[in-house]
Each structure stands twice: as C-alpha cells, then as structure tokens.
Design a protein around this motif. Structure first.
Motif, PDB file in Angstrom:
ATOM      1  N   ALA A   1      42.533  40.687  30.848  1.00  0.00           N
ATOM      2  CA  ALA A   1      43.007  42.024  30.483  1.00  0.00           C
ATOM      3  C   ALA A   1      43.364  42.815  31.735  1.00  0.00           C
ATOM      4  CB  ALA A   1      41.939  42.749  29.675  1.00  0.00           C
ATOM      5  N   LEU A   2      44.248  42.247  32.540  1.00  0.00           N
ATOM      6  CA  LEU A   2      44.679  42.890  33.776  1.00  0.00           C
ATOM      7  C   LEU A   2      46.190  42.922  33.821  1.00  0.00           C
ATOM      8  CD1 LEU A   2      42.299  41.178  36.364  1.00  0.00           C
ATOM      9  CD2 LEU A   2      42.238  43.566  35.675  1.00  0.00           C
TER      10      LEU A   2
ATOM     11  N   LEU B   1      34.188  41.457  29.774  1.00  0.00           N
ATOM     12  CA  LEU B   1      34.386  42.104  31.065  1.00  0.00           C
ATOM     13  C   LEU B   1      35.447  43.201  30.991  1.00  0.00           C
ATOM     14  CD1 LEU B   1      33.062  39.297  31.685  1.00  0.00           C
ATOM     15  CD2 LEU B   1      34.362  39.299  33.811  1.00  0.00           C
ATOM     16  N   LYS B   2      35.159  44.320  31.671  1.00  0.00           N
ATOM     17  CA  LYS B   2      36.139  45.382  31.893  1.00  0.00           C
ATOM     18  C   LYS B   2      36.311  45.573  33.393  1.00  0.00           C
ATOM     19  CE  LYS B   2      35.220  48.242  27.779  1.00  0.00           C
ATOM     20  NZ  LYS B   2      34.769  49.598  27.336  1.00  0.00           N
ATOM     21  N   PHE B   3      37.555  45.708  33.840  1.00  0.00           N
ATOM     22  CA  PHE B   3      37.840  45.814  35.274  1.00  0.00           C
ATOM     23  C   PHE B   3      38.268  47.229  35.649  1.00  0.00           C
ATOM     24  CE2 PHE B   3      38.123  41.368  34.389  1.00  0.00           C
ATOM     25  CZ  PHE B   3      37.740  40.730  35.550  1.00  0.00           C
TER      26      PHE B   3
ATOM     27  N   GLU C   1      31.229  44.710  23.949  1.00  0.00           N
ATOM     28  CA  GLU C   1      32.447  45.064  23.221  1.00  0.00           C
ATOM     29  C   GLU C   1      33.550  44.065  23.564  1.00  0.00           C
ATOM     30  OE1 GLU C   1      35.822  48.605  23.450  1.00  0.00           O
ATOM     31  OE2 GLU C   1      33.820  48.928  24.287  1.00  0.00           O
ATOM     32  N   ASN C   2      34.229  43.557  22.562  1.00  0.00           N
ATOM     33  CA  ASN C   2      35.261  42.546  22.778  1.00  0.00           C
ATOM     34  C   ASN C   2      36.465  43.151  23.507  1.00  0.00           C
ATOM     35  OD1 ASN C   2      37.184  40.500  22.692  1.00  0.00           O
ATOM     36  ND2 ASN C   2      36.624  39.855  20.632  1.00  0.00           N
ATOM     37  N   THR C   3      36.599  42.800  24.787  1.00  0.00           N
ATOM     38  CA  THR C   3      37.714  43.311  25.591  1.00  0.00           C
ATOM     39  C   THR C   3      38.834  42.285  25.723  1.00  0.00           C
ATOM     40  OG1 THR C   3      36.749  42.468  27.642  1.00  0.00           O
ATOM     41  CG2 THR C   3      36.131  44.703  26.972  1.00  0.00           C
ATOM     42  N   GLY C   4      38.633  41.110  25.154  1.00  0.00           N
ATOM     43  CA  GLY C   4      39.626  40.062  25.276  1.00  0.00           C
ATOM     44  C   GLY C   4      39.378  39.134  26.443  1.00  0.00           C
ATOM     45  N   MET C   5      38.380  39.452  27.287  1.00  0.00           N
ATOM     46  CA  MET C   5      38.049  38.586  28.407  1.00  0.00           C
ATOM     47  C   MET C   5      36.577  38.231  28.326  1.00  0.00           C
ATOM     48  SD  MET C   5      39.012  39.046  32.403  1.00  0.00           S
ATOM     49  CE  MET C   5      38.899  37.660  33.528  1.00  0.00           C
TER      50      MET C   5
END
Length: 364
Positions: A266-267, A346-348, A293-297
């Motif tokens: 998700a970048l 993961l959230k970046f 939370e489902n962030t897609g990564m």
C-alpha cells in the motif's frame, strides 16, 4: 570564536588519498560535526585544522587568518592557532591534580600568576569541577576526567575547540550526560566547536550542522540535524543515520509490488517518480505501524523483543523481513501488542524514495 574555512583540501599518504578537494565553511560560534564511519578521514581533518599535519593541497583559514597553505608553503604551528583540543583518551597527567592539569597550558605560555589562577578556576567552574581542584585523576570518574580535559582546552581562551571522539571511553549513561553538557558549555561560552564522531545520536544531539562522510572520505550531505535525518540526500545518508528498512518495489500492471514477487504494497511513489518502473522505498522502524485493521499489506510476526519503553518486532512479508518498533504503553492502551507467529497488517508513514539499485529487501 572564529569561522573555519577549508578550501580544496586534500591529504595524501603516498598513494593513499584520504581527503580529496574538501570544501567546508564552519560558521562562527556553531557546533559543527564531522560524522562518518571509522577510517573515513574525520580525525585527519581535525589534525589538519589543529596544525598537527600539513595538507597536500589547499588552504585552511581560521577567522581571517590563513593558517595552512600547501601552495604558499605556509604552516602556522598549533600553538599559534588559538585552538583547544580534546581527545578521546582524556590525556590528563595522572600525577597532577585537577588544578595542575588545567593550569599547565598557561604556565607554558608564561601567563601572569594571578591571571592564570583566575582563568584556571573559571575553567574548572565552567565544567562543573569546582571543589575537586586538589583531586588526582584516579580519584575522578571517567566523565570527570573528560571534564578536566575540556577545562584544560578552555583555559587558553581558544577561538575554536576541536573535539575528537571525546565521549568514546565513557559508558552509555555518562555519554548521554556529557553530550548535553558540551552543548550547554558551547552555548554559555560561545566558542566554535568542531566535533568528530561516528555516533549518530551524539551528532544529532549537539550539532548545529553535520557533515556526513562516506568510507571514501567524500561528503555526502551537509545540513542541520533534522534536515539530515528527515531529508537525507541519498540512500547512504538514510542508512547511516539509523536502523533502516529498504523495500525494492516495481510497478507491474499498474500495481505496486515488492520487486521479484507478487506481494502488493500500500505504497504509492510521489509525483515525479511514478514513471519509474523500479524504485526503493525506505523507512525507519517507528515509521511503520502494526495494526489488526486490514490495510492490504499483511505480515507475520517473526520475533518480539521487549526493550522497556519500546517493543521491537521482526515482521515477515513472504520471504522478506522488516523491523518495526512501537511505543510499549501506546500499544498496551490500544490493544496492539503482538505475539510471535501472529498475523498483522502494516501502515507506512514518512517514506523516503530513492532510485532502485540491486538492494536486498530488509533491515540495514
């Protein structure tokens, strides 16, 4: 205090070129740090400024005075440069008291006895050793011995102070205390400080500006501590300034994936870099958030290490690994403590982007 200017400075030892065409101006009254790995030439630069060595090429100015010039074959000796030098090994005389160590340079200069006594006590007070004048070095802690060396450098009222890894021989707690004391001392007396270290935390804590050297002796970036840390000029600077996660990415069919895999991330590269098919995303351990939370990564927790105020995680992304750190109390309050083997997302944040090279993804 005085400005220090290095113009086209080179230093060679036979065929070995340590410094090549170095140009740096240190402003009057600032604390300027030479930061780089061992063997990159930092101490050599300090020795050139001090006058302990001569440059192969170039010129050195202290204030408006030319003190070294290879072209003009001019070399002002150290004792005429109005400098103070502190080395990492303290270099205090074991058989002399604090007072005798500090007053020694003034005796060599044949300063009037009353003035010498006044200046010695002033320097001892400035470094927080008042009341310990009669003690011998073996009766002092490592931090106190380093303060003696600082006082001895200050007593001659130098225009610049040269500090070569002065905290290396101290334990972690003393290093932290002394780095703040050096900064406070610099603010109090207003002297120009040139500081050599390979310790990133010390450089960030005490410096007005930092020059980052690579292993070949070349300067990669000069800037304020926050600028160096948050806006690194290149991958080398980013990596040198702390634990780093590097993620080689590629654009395939309009999606951003980890290079040579089908793992989506998700970048999104910033404007101006989207045309590139391959790039390198870089971030610090604290700039990745672990969440349920489902962030897609999606990742898997490989290892958990409790470091007191910080939780340190190793996260697997397929066959790749990232390092992530969380504030322990914040994670507890938000029910975001993870166990080994648990899935996570993961959230970046604060991602830096560099040109893609042949880089193995992971922690550096």
């Amino acid at each position: 205090m005085a400005e220090v200017k290095l113009e086209n400075i080179s230093k060679h030892y036979g065929e070995h070129r340590v410094i090549e065409n170095l140009n740096i101006t240190v402003k009057e009254g600032e604390c300027f740090t030479f930061l780089g790995p061992s063997g990159c030439g930092k101490t050599v630069i300090l020795r050139l400024i001090a006058g302990f060595e001569r440059p192969t090429n170039g010129e050195i100015f202290i204030g408006s005075s030319l003190v070294s010039s290879a072209e003009q074959k001019l070399h002002l000796p150290p004792e005429e440069r109005k400098i103070g030098v502190v080395f990492q090994d303290y270099a205090v005389w074991p058989h002399k008291t604090v007072y005798e160590n500090v007053i020694y340079p003034l005796k060599i200069q044949r300063i009037d006895k009353n003035e010498a006594k006044q200046r010695t006590m002033q320097a001892i007070t400035q470094v927080g050793l008042k009341g310990l004048e009669k003690r011998l070095p073996y009766q002092l802690s490592g931090g106190q011995q380093q303060r003696v060396a600082l006082a001895r450098a200050l007593v001659s009222k130098p225009e610049i102070m040269l500090l070569d890894e002065p905290l290396n021989n101290l334990d972690a707690k003393l290093r932290e205390e002394m780095r703040f004391e050096i900064k406070e001392l610099q603010r109090e007396i207003g002297v120009t400080i040139l500081y050599v270290t390979h310790d990133q935390e010390v450089a960030l804590a005490i410096s007005d500006r930092i020059a980052i050297f690579d292993h070949t002796g070349h300067v990669r970036q000069i800037g304020a501590p926050r600028e160096i840390y948050e806006k690194p000029a290149d991958k080398y600077v980013f990596n040198f300034m702390g634990v780093s996660n590097f993620i080689p990415l590629e654009i395939k069919n309009g999606a951003t994936i980890i290079e040579d895999s089908n793992i989506p991330v998700a970048l999104q590269p910033p404007t101006g870099k989207k045309e590139a098919l391959r790039m390198l995303a870089a971030c610090r351990p604290f700039d990745i958030e672990l969440t349920r939370e489902n962030t897609g990564m999606k990742g898997e927790v490989k290892r958990v290490t409790f470091l007191g105020a910080t939780m340190d995680y190793r996260i697997n992304l397929g066959e790749k690994e990232l390092r992530i750190q969380q504030d322990t109390q914040e994670a507890l309050q938000n029910n975001l403590l993870f166990k080994e083997g648990e899935d996570c997302f993961l959230k970046f944040y604060n991602v830096a982007w560099f040109e893609s090279q042949s880089v193995e993804m992971g922690v550096s």
